[in-house]
Design an enzyme around this catalytic site. Structure first.
Site, mmCIF file in Angstrom:
data_model
loop_
_atom_site.group_PDB
_atom_site.id
_atom_site.type_symbol
_atom_site.label_atom_id
_atom_site.label_comp_id
_atom_site.label_asym_id
_atom_site.label_seq_id
_atom_site.Cartn_x
_atom_site.Cartn_y
_atom_site.Cartn_z
ATOM 1 N N SER A 144 0.846 -1.190 0.000
ATOM 2 C CA SER A 144 0.000 0.000 0.000
ATOM 3 C C SER A 144 0.882 1.241 0.000
ATOM 4 O O SER A 144 1.888 1.304 0.719
ATOM 5 C CB SER A 144 -0.937 0.010 1.202
ATOM 6 O OG SER A 144 -0.203 0.043 2.397
ATOM 7 N N GLY A 148 -2.484 -6.294 6.569
ATOM 8 C CA GLY A 148 -1.159 -6.429 5.964
ATOM 9 C C GLY A 148 -0.708 -7.889 5.997
ATOM 10 O O GLY A 148 -0.174 -8.413 5.013
ATOM 11 N N ASP A 149 -0.947 -8.540 7.111
ATOM 12 C CA ASP A 149 -0.568 -9.950 7.263
ATOM 13 C C ASP A 149 -1.391 -10.838 6.326
ATOM 14 O O ASP A 149 -0.868 -11.786 5.720
ATOM 15 C CB ASP A 149 -0.786 -10.391 8.714
ATOM 16 C CG ASP A 149 -0.019 -9.513 9.698
ATOM 17 O OD1 ASP A 149 1.087 -9.083 9.348
ATOM 18 O OD2 ASP A 149 -0.541 -9.263 10.788
HETATM 19 P P1 ATP Z 1 2.521 -4.020 6.433
HETATM 20 O O1 ATP Z 1 1.838 -5.176 7.049
HETATM 21 O O2 ATP Z 1 3.803 -4.394 5.780
HETATM 22 O O3 ATP Z 1 2.592 -2.857 7.348
HETATM 23 P P2 ATP Z 1 0.535 -2.520 4.856
HETATM 24 O O4 ATP Z 1 0.781 -1.229 5.529
HETATM 25 O O5 ATP Z 1 0.388 -2.505 3.384
HETATM 26 O O6 ATP Z 1 1.608 -3.609 5.120
HETATM 27 P P3 ATP Z 1 -2.215 -2.484 5.464
HETATM 28 O O7 ATP Z 1 -2.132 -1.005 5.613
HETATM 29 O O8 ATP Z 1 -2.978 -3.277 6.428
HETATM 30 O O9 ATP Z 1 -0.782 -3.133 5.473
HETATM 31 O O10 ATP Z 1 -2.749 -2.755 3.977
HETATM 32 C C1 ATP Z 1 -2.738 -4.019 3.376
HETATM 33 C C2 ATP Z 1 -3.817 -4.114 2.333
HETATM 34 O O11 ATP Z 1 -5.084 -4.030 2.978
HETATM 35 C C3 ATP Z 1 -3.838 -2.990 1.295
HETATM 36 O O12 ATP Z 1 -3.140 -3.374 0.138
HETATM 37 C C4 ATP Z 1 -5.318 -2.870 0.963
HETATM 38 O O13 ATP Z 1 -5.626 -3.803 -0.048
HETATM 39 C C5 ATP Z 1 -6.010 -3.316 2.213
HETATM 40 N N1 ATP Z 1 -6.540 -2.212 3.030
HETATM 41 C C6 ATP Z 1 -6.169 -1.898 4.301
HETATM 42 N N2 ATP Z 1 -6.878 -0.865 4.758
HETATM 43 C C7 ATP Z 1 -7.714 -0.493 3.769
HETATM 44 C C8 ATP Z 1 -8.720 0.533 3.620
HETATM 45 N N3 ATP Z 1 -9.011 1.387 4.601
HETATM 46 N N4 ATP Z 1 -9.390 0.590 2.442
HETATM 47 C C9 ATP Z 1 -9.124 -0.256 1.460
HETATM 48 N N5 ATP Z 1 -8.192 -1.229 1.530
HETATM 49 C C10 ATP Z 1 -7.504 -1.354 2.659
HETATM 50 N N1 PLP Z 2 0.819 -8.415 15.088
HETATM 51 C C1 PLP Z 2 0.385 -7.963 16.284
HETATM 52 C C2 PLP Z 2 0.713 -8.692 17.545
HETATM 53 C C3 PLP Z 2 -0.385 -6.811 16.332
HETATM 54 O O1 PLP Z 2 -0.792 -6.358 17.511
HETATM 55 C C4 PLP Z 2 -0.696 -6.125 15.131
HETATM 56 C C5 PLP Z 2 -1.482 -4.915 15.113
HETATM 57 O O2 PLP Z 2 -1.908 -4.375 16.101
HETATM 58 C C6 PLP Z 2 -0.238 -6.605 13.938
HETATM 59 C C7 PLP Z 2 0.517 -7.764 13.943
HETATM 60 C C8 PLP Z 2 -0.535 -5.792 12.710
HETATM 61 O O3 PLP Z 2 -1.108 -6.367 11.638
HETATM 62 P P1 PLP Z 2 -1.313 -5.637 10.226
HETATM 63 O O4 PLP Z 2 -0.073 -4.877 9.821
HETATM 64 O O5 PLP Z 2 -1.555 -6.781 9.311
HETATM 65 O O6 PLP Z 2 -2.499 -4.730 10.375
HETATM 66 MG MG MG Z 3 -0.648 0.245 6.089
HETATM 67 NA NA NA Z 4 3.003 -5.027 3.597
HETATM 68 MG MG MG Z 5 1.272 -4.164 9.030
#
Ligand code: ATP
Ligand code: PLP
Ligand code: MG
Ligand code: NA
Ligand code: MG
Length: 297
Positions: free
Chosen positions: A183, A222-223
Site C-alpha cells: 500500500s 497487511g498480514d
Molecule cells: P505491512 O503489514 O507491511 O505494514 P501494509 O501497511 O500494506 O503492510 P495495510 O495497511 O494493512 O498493510 O494494507 C494491506 C492491504 O489491505 C492494502 O493493500 C489494501 O488492499 C487493504 N486495506 C487496508 N486498509 C484499507 C482501507 N481502509 N481501504 C481499502 N483497503 C484497505
Molecule cells: N501483530 C500484532 C501482535 C499486532 O498487535 C498487530 C497490530 O496491532 C499486527 C501484527 C498488525 O497487523 P497488520 O499490519 O496486518 O495490520
Molecule cells: Mg498500512
Molecule cells: Na506489507
Molecule cells: Mg502491518
C-alpha cells in the site's frame, strides 16, 4: 506430499482477533497449503487495544522448535513466511532458519513482510532496519513492504509512482525477484505497486493496482495481504500481476463484508479499529472474482 506446498509461518498469535498467524494460516489452508505456524508471540489481543497481555518467544526458543523438527526429519518446507518481528536476536535466528530450510530444500521460497512501521511511525526497534537491509532483504524471494517500509529499506522517498518503481529496482538489485509495495498513498490514491524481475538480464515487469479506499481502519490486513500474495503467486508463479489482482480482490470483498457486518451490528466503522471478518469471507478467499485490475507500466 502436497500439491501446493507446506508453509512454515513465523508470526504473532492473538487469542482473540485476527493479526499475524491468525490472519495468515486460515486463508493459506483454504488455498490448499499445509501450514505449520510458529507463534512468535501469544497475546490476548492485538496491540491496538487499550491493553494486552501474553508471552514473547525468544530466538533460543524458536531454534529449539526448529531442532525438534529437524530431529524427526520434518524440516521440508516449500515456503517460509515471516511478518512482525520484535527484536534483533529473533530476526537473527530467523536468518538461521532460512539457511537451515534451504539446506533441506534449496528451492525454498522466503516470503518476507518486513514489518517496520506504517504512516511514518516505527513500531520496531531502530536497530532492526539495518539487519533487514543487510541480511534479510538479500535472502528474501518475495518482499511485501508498505510505503514507509520501502522508504526505510531503500533510503528513498516515495512521493510518485516513478519513485515506487525506482525503489522496487533498488530492492531487486539487493535480492528479491518479487517485490510488492502493498500500500502506498500517492497523489491522493491508494496503490499497490508490483514488480517481478524474471531474469537477471531483463528489466522487471511492473504494474499497479488502484485500491478503492474504505473509510475505516483495519488490523491484520497487511498480514492477510502477504499470505494471499504467497498463495496466489504460488499458483501463478510467472504472473505476479494476476496473483496481486486475486489477492487485492478477495481482500476488498472481505473488507466490504467486514464494514457491512459492523454497520449491521450498530457500530460506526469509521470510528474504531475493525477486526476483519475472516472466517465469514471464506468463499471470497477460495474463489475470488477479480474486481481490481492491474495496469502495466
Ligand atoms: P505491512 O503489514 O507491511 O505494514 P501494509 O501497511 O500494506 O503492510 P495495510 O495497511 O494493512 O498493510 O494494507 C494491506 C492491504 O489491505 C492494502 O493493500 C489494501 O488492499 C487493504 N486495506 C487496508 N486498509 C484499507 C482501507 N481502509 N481501504 C481499502 N483497503 C484497505
Ligand atoms: N501483530 C500484532 C501482535 C499486532 O498487535 C498487530 C497490530 O496491532 C499486527 C501484527 C498488525 O497487523 P497488520 O499490519 O496486518 O495490520
Ligand atoms: Mg498500512
Ligand atoms: Na506489507
Ligand atoms: Mg502491518
Amino acid at each position: 506430499p502436497s500439491d501446493t506446498g507446506r508453509v512454515l509461518s513465523i508470526q504473532s498469535h492473538t487469542v482473540q482477533g485476527y493479526v499475524g498467524n491468525k490472519s495468515a494460516v486460515f486463508p493459506l489452508q483454504l488455498l490448499g497449503f499445509d501450514v505449520d505456524p510458529i507463534n512468535s508471540v501469544q497475546f490476548s489481543n492485538h496491540t491496538g487495544y487499550p491493553t494486552f497481555r501474553g508471552q514473547v518467544l525468544d530466538g533460543k526458543q524458536l531454534w529449539d522448535l526448529i531442532e525438534g523438527l529437524e530431529e524427526n526429519q520434518l524440516l521440508h518446507y516449500t515456503h517460509l513466511l515471516t511478518g512482525y518481528i520484535g527484536s534483533v536476536s529473533f530476526l537473527e535466528t530467523v536468518l538461521q532458519v532460512v539457511d537451515k530450510l534451504r539446506s533441506v530444500n534449496p528451492d525454498l521460497l522466503y516470503v518476507c513482510d518486513p514489518v517496520l512501521g506504517d504512516e511514518g511511525k516505527l513500531y520496531v526497534p531502530q536497530e532492526l532496519i539495518s539487519v533487514y537491509q543487510q541480511k534479510v532483504v538479500p535472502v528474501a524471494s518475495m518482499l511485501t513492504p508498505n510505503q514507509f517500509e520501502v522508504e526505510l529499506l531503500t533510503g528513498l522517498r516515495i512521493t510518485s509512482e516513478q519513485d515506487g518503481l525506482t525503489a522496487c529496482n533498488t530492492l531487486h538489485s539487493a535480492g528479491p525477484r518479487k517485490v510488492v509495495i502493498t500500500s502506498a498513498l500517492i497523489e491522493g490514491k491508494l496503490l499497490l505497486i508490483g514488480s517481478h524481475k524474471k531474469t537477471e538480464e531483463q528489466p522487471p515487469e511492473q504494474f499497479k493496482i488502484e485500491i478503492p479506499k474504505i473509510p475505516a481502519y483495519f488490523t491484520g490486513t497487511g498480514d492477510l495481504m502477504t499470505a494471499l500474495l504467497l498463495g496466489w503467486s504460488n499458483k501463478y508463479p510467472d504472473n505476479l500481476e494476476k496473483a496481486a489482482e486475486l489477492a487485492v480482490s478477495s481482500l476488498q470483498a472481505l473488507l466490504k463484508r467486514t464494514v457491512e457486518d459492523y454497520k449491521m451490528a450498530g457500530f460506526d466503522p469509521s470510528t474504531s479499529s475493525l477486526e476483519i471478518r475472516l472466517i465469514q469471507s471464506q468463499d471470497e478467499i477460495r474463489n475470488p472474482s477479480i474486481t481490481c485490475k492491474a495496469v502495466k507500466y
